[in-house]
Design a protein around this motif. Structure first.
Motif, short mmCIF file in Angstrom:
data_model
loop_
_atom_site.label_atom_id
_atom_site.label_comp_id
_atom_site.label_asym_id
_atom_site.label_seq_id
_atom_site.Cartn_x
_atom_site.Cartn_y
_atom_site.Cartn_z
N ALA A 88 -14.35 -9.30 -34.21
CA ALA A 88 -13.78 -8.78 -32.96
C ALA A 88 -14.04 -7.28 -32.83
O ALA A 88 -14.39 -6.78 -31.75
N LEU A 89 -13.89 -6.55 -33.94
CA LEU A 89 -14.17 -5.12 -33.94
C LEU A 89 -15.64 -4.85 -33.65
O LEU A 89 -15.99 -3.95 -32.86
N VAL A 90 -16.52 -5.64 -34.28
CA VAL A 90 -17.96 -5.46 -34.06
C VAL A 90 -18.32 -5.71 -32.59
O VAL A 90 -19.06 -4.92 -31.97
N LEU A 91 -17.80 -6.78 -32.03
CA LEU A 91 -18.10 -7.08 -30.62
C LEU A 91 -17.52 -6.00 -29.70
O LEU A 91 -18.15 -5.65 -28.69
N ALA A 92 -16.35 -5.48 -30.04
CA ALA A 92 -15.76 -4.41 -29.23
C ALA A 92 -16.63 -3.17 -29.24
O ALA A 92 -16.80 -2.50 -28.21
N SER B 85 -19.70 -0.05 -24.06
CA SER B 85 -20.27 0.59 -22.86
C SER B 85 -20.24 -0.35 -21.66
O SER B 85 -19.96 0.08 -20.53
N VAL B 86 -20.51 -1.63 -21.89
CA VAL B 86 -20.45 -2.61 -20.79
C VAL B 86 -19.03 -2.72 -20.25
O VAL B 86 -18.80 -2.74 -19.04
N HIS B 87 -18.07 -2.78 -21.18
CA HIS B 87 -16.68 -2.89 -20.75
C HIS B 87 -16.23 -1.63 -20.00
O HIS B 87 -15.49 -1.73 -19.00
N GLN B 88 -16.66 -0.48 -20.44
CA GLN B 88 -16.29 0.76 -19.74
C GLN B 88 -16.82 0.77 -18.32
O GLN B 88 -16.15 1.23 -17.40
N ALA B 89 -18.04 0.25 -18.13
CA ALA B 89 -18.60 0.18 -16.77
C ALA B 89 -17.79 -0.77 -15.89
O ALA B 89 -17.52 -0.48 -14.72
#
Length: 359
Positions: free
Chosen positions: A53-57, A62-66
């Motif tokens: 989960a940490l690795v995927l986060a 950057s995608v999530h921030q967008a």
């Protein structure tokens, strides 16, 4: 006389409290270490889910921030990001895993039939100088029994994989459950770690940057390159008509992850077998492809994917990867390099702090 007595009493009281303060500090330290250790024991069953989960986060930050910047709704943004990651990773991984187990079982049966039929002995008999090897194999190794056991094990593994799909599904669901909160509450989590850490703001920023670099270097610089090598090797196996190319492609990818080892452990014996079988053209093609393409592609891709990020020497890289896999299991491919990287940063911080007074 009366004026000096309070000062004497204050000094005496301070002296009496010094041992008690040390005892309190020692008890607090022991209690803290005990609490941290208990928390570690509680987290061990979920270590794999926490790690991935940490690795995927980190990878999809950057995608999530967008997405979050466009929607401005944390819960909805995290939900969309998690669903996107699931579609990108889970669906292809599930399909590949099922196909891989099926290919492995079929390949073991094919190899078992060839061994029992004496195909390998026919290839060796065509070259008299290999007769001592043939004799030694017959005396020391029961190849039909070995491949029979492997075929049975792979068949049972495929059945257990289907039965254990519910457990695997729960693990995946928990990973994405954690990923949701890692994405949504990442700022709060980072700020909490900063407040609890004895390191300064700059040192914590450096530590966080190094952790992110470690994750990117491990995933992009190691796993992706290994996947490309396995794919190229598997495609060549398929083009040459060798059995179970998907299985051997995955094996080459896994071997390419480990330093010192590599895909050559698979394609060199395959080329030798083709040569013994009289397929010299295929043997030469496989040797050239493996030596010039598969084994050298990492020199081109690794700098492009990693750039100036983390690069460990071969020895610490080997220890971190192999040791991490041994200690933590599959999650060790991330936890091993991360532990070595964090330790190196902490040692560097200590060196800097010790050198500052002398400077």
């Amino acid at each position: 006389m009366n004026v000096e007595e309070p000062e004497h009493e204050t000094t005496s009281t301070a002296n009496n409290w010094e041992p008690r303060s040390l005892i309190h500090a020692l008890v607090l330290m022991l209690a803290t270490f005990g609490g941290v250790y208990i928390c570690y024991l509680l987290a061990v069953p979920f270590l794999s889910a926490l790690t991935w989960a940490l690795v995927l986060a980190v990878l999809f930050a950057s995608v999530h921030q967008a997405i979050e910047a466009r929607l401005r709704r944390p819960n909805l943004s995290a939900t969309i990001s998690v669903l996107m990651v699931a579609l990108i990773i889970v669906v292809p991984a599930t399909f590949v895993a099922e196909r891989l187990i099926s290919e492995a079982a079929k390949g073991a049966i094919v190899v078992q039939a060839q061994v029992e039929g004496g195909a390998w002995r026919t290839a060796i008999d065509a070259h008299p100088w290999l007769a001592p090897i043939d004799k030694w194999i017959e005396q020391q190794i029961d190849l039909p029994a070995i491949f029979g056991n492997v075929a049975s094990w792979l068949t049972n593994t495929g059945a257990s994989f289907v039965r254990g799909s519910v457990v695997q599904l729960l693990g995946v669901v928990f990973t994405f459950y954690l990923l949701f909160y890692f994405l949504r509450d990442r700022r709060l989590a980072l700020e909490t770690v900063r407040k609890l850490s004895p390191l300064s703001q700059g040192e914590m920023d450096r530590l966080f940057d190094q952790i992110v670099d470690t994750v990117h270097a491990t995933i992009y610089g190691t796993v992706v390159v290994a996947g490309v090598q396995g794919t190229l090797g598997g495609l060549m196996f398929w083009w040459l008509g060798l059995p179970t190319p998907l299985l051997w492609g995955l094996v080459m990818a896994l071997l390419a992850v480990v330093p010192v080892l590599g895909a050559f452990i698979v394609w060199i014996p395959a080329a030798i077998f083709l040569a013994l079988d009289g397929s010299w053209e295929k043997a030469i093609i496989l040797t050239l492809w493996g030596g010039l393409v598969v084994s050298t592609i990492d020199n081109l891709l690794y700098p492009m994917l990693v750039g100036n990020r983390l690069k460990l020497h071969t020895i610490p890289a080997f220890i971190s990867l192999v040791g991490g896999l041994t200690v933590f299991g599959p999650a060790g491919i991330i936890l091993g390099p991360m532990a070595v990287t964090i330790t190196m940063i902490l040692l560097e911080i200590w060196r800097t702090r010790i050198a500052e007074p002398n400077g």
